[in-house]
Write a protein that holds these residues in place. Structure first.
Motif, PDB file in Angstrom:
ATOM      1  N   LEU A  75     -45.778  29.553  -2.838  1.00  0.00           N
ATOM      2  CA  LEU A  75     -46.567  30.322  -3.831  1.00  0.00           C
ATOM      3  C   LEU A  75     -45.507  31.445  -4.211  1.00  0.00           C
ATOM      4  O   LEU A  75     -44.567  31.793  -3.150  1.00  0.00           O
ATOM      5  CB  LEU A  75     -47.150  30.592  -2.929  1.00  0.00           C
ATOM      6  N   ALA A  76     -45.035  31.099  -5.620  1.00  0.00           N
ATOM      7  CA  ALA A  76     -44.090  31.979  -6.122  1.00  0.00           C
ATOM      8  C   ALA A  76     -44.721  33.615  -5.812  1.00  0.00           C
ATOM      9  O   ALA A  76     -45.158  33.843  -7.246  1.00  0.00           O
ATOM     10  CB  ALA A  76     -43.640  31.496  -6.952  1.00  0.00           C
ATOM     11  N   ARG A  77     -44.567  33.695  -5.517  1.00  0.00           N
ATOM     12  CA  ARG A  77     -45.067  35.746  -5.537  1.00  0.00           C
ATOM     13  C   ARG A  77     -44.102  36.548  -5.941  1.00  0.00           C
ATOM     14  O   ARG A  77     -43.151  36.449  -5.590  1.00  0.00           O
ATOM     15  CB  ARG A  77     -45.031  36.565  -3.756  1.00  0.00           C
ATOM     16  N   ILE A  78     -44.702  37.301  -6.291  1.00  0.00           N
ATOM     17  CA  ILE A  78     -43.977  38.697  -7.198  1.00  0.00           C
ATOM     18  C   ILE A  78     -44.528  40.066  -6.413  1.00  0.00           C
ATOM     19  O   ILE A  78     -45.192  40.355  -6.060  1.00  0.00           O
ATOM     20  CB  ILE A  78     -44.226  39.062  -8.710  1.00  0.00           C
ATOM     21  N   TYR A  79     -42.909  40.666  -5.602  1.00  0.00           N
ATOM     22  CA  TYR A  79     -43.199  41.608  -4.734  1.00  0.00           C
ATOM     23  C   TYR A  79     -42.305  42.552  -4.945  1.00  0.00           C
ATOM     24  O   TYR A  79     -41.546  42.489  -5.729  1.00  0.00           O
ATOM     25  CB  TYR A  79     -43.537  40.810  -3.151  1.00  0.00           C
ATOM     26  N   GLU A  80     -42.364  43.153  -3.642  1.00  0.00           N
ATOM     27  CA  GLU A  80     -41.356  44.417  -4.563  1.00  0.00           C
ATOM     28  C   GLU A  80     -39.847  44.067  -4.152  1.00  0.00           C
ATOM     29  O   GLU A  80     -39.412  43.407  -2.729  1.00  0.00           O
ATOM     30  CB  GLU A  80     -41.067  45.562  -2.962  1.00  0.00           C
TER      31      GLU A  80
END
Length: 272
Positions: A75-80
């Motif tokens: 899962l290519a999460r976009i996070y801080e």
């Protein structure tokens, strides 16, 4: 056109990609949706095929033996503070295994940041002919259809898509009329599952059902037919984690019941 199904990672969480592929073949799936991007969640197995060369070799063999294909990776999460380049090795794996898509979600409230980084993710995936499909999640920052659509319109990338999970759609209290109004080219695949019709008010209960207690298609309270029939025909990835069912039935039988219930339901609720 024959419906096509993929077996999603969370449905058989304890199975590494090779075993998952053989289970998918025996149950009648066309694809698998694997998680080679290790997220470090409590109790999460590490199926990083970049690091585990032997598992990568076994996965290739399983795909070749069965004829099952890789559909997407997660899962290519976009996070801080995330640098999307950290997902490049997993994209290379996806391309090498013949995958079509990268699943993504957004976990930071900083809109300027996540728009920029999601756009970068799409640009990185394009060189591998992969789409990047944004899944909005009830417990994440981008958690509604409207917010996900805002991301796609803002990044304006040809390979960006929106991935509708029937559980998340119902939990977000979204409307099929809004789904019908979106560009058809945004839709590449969807997640199928069911869940109790009553929407939890507590985040912990929402999370528990989301991660470990979803229902077979047609056995919950979600109007799945209305959601699915508001989108184009596409691959249905069955994401249906249910720890109790797995404990009783085992992963292989659980996976079989997932696809069987979905087929029965979709046959009973055809497109009009």
């Amino acid at each position: 056109m024959k419906r096509q199904f993929s077996l999603a990672h969370l449905t058989v969480l304890g199975c590494a990609p090779p075993e998952m592929t053989y289970i998918a073949a025996m149950a009648g799936y066309d694809y698998v949706s694997i998680r080679p991007i290790y997220m470090g969640l409590p109790g999460e197995p590490n199926y990083d095929l970049v690091v585990n060369k032997e598992m990568m070799k076994q996965t290739k063999r399983a795909l070749a033996d069965t004829g099952v294909k890789l559909h997407d990776i997660e899962l290519a999460r976009i996070y801080e503070d995330v640098d999307p380049k950290r997902y490049l090795p997993a994209m290379e794996v996806a391309a090498e295994l013949g995958g079509k898509a990268v699943l993504s979600s957004i976990w930071t409230p900083d809109r300027n940041f996540y728009i920029e980084k999601f756009g970068e993710l799409c640009d990185l995936a394009k060189q591998f002919d992969l789409t990047v499909d944004l899944e909005y999640v009830p417990i994440a920052s981008v958690n509604t259809l409207a917010r996900a659509a805002d991301v796609l319109r803002s990044v304006n990338r040809e390979n960006a898509g929106i991935m509708i999970d029937t559980h998340h759609f119902q939990r977000a209290r979204d409307h099929v009329e809004d789904l019908k109004a979106l560009p058809r080219e945004w839709f590449h695949f969807a997640h199928l599952c069911d869940a109790p019709g009553e929407i939890p008010t507590e985040k912990d209960e929402m999370t528990r059902i989301l991660r470990e207690a979803r229902s077979y298609v047609g056995e919950g309270g979600i109007d799945i037919a209305s959601i699915i029939n508001s989108m184009p025909e596409m691959v249905y990835s069955i994401e249906l984690p249910n720890l109790e069912n797995v404990k009783v039935l085992g992963y292989a039988e659980h996976a079989r019941r997932c696809i069987q219930s979905a087929k029965v339901y979709l046959d009973a609720n055809p497109r009009r």
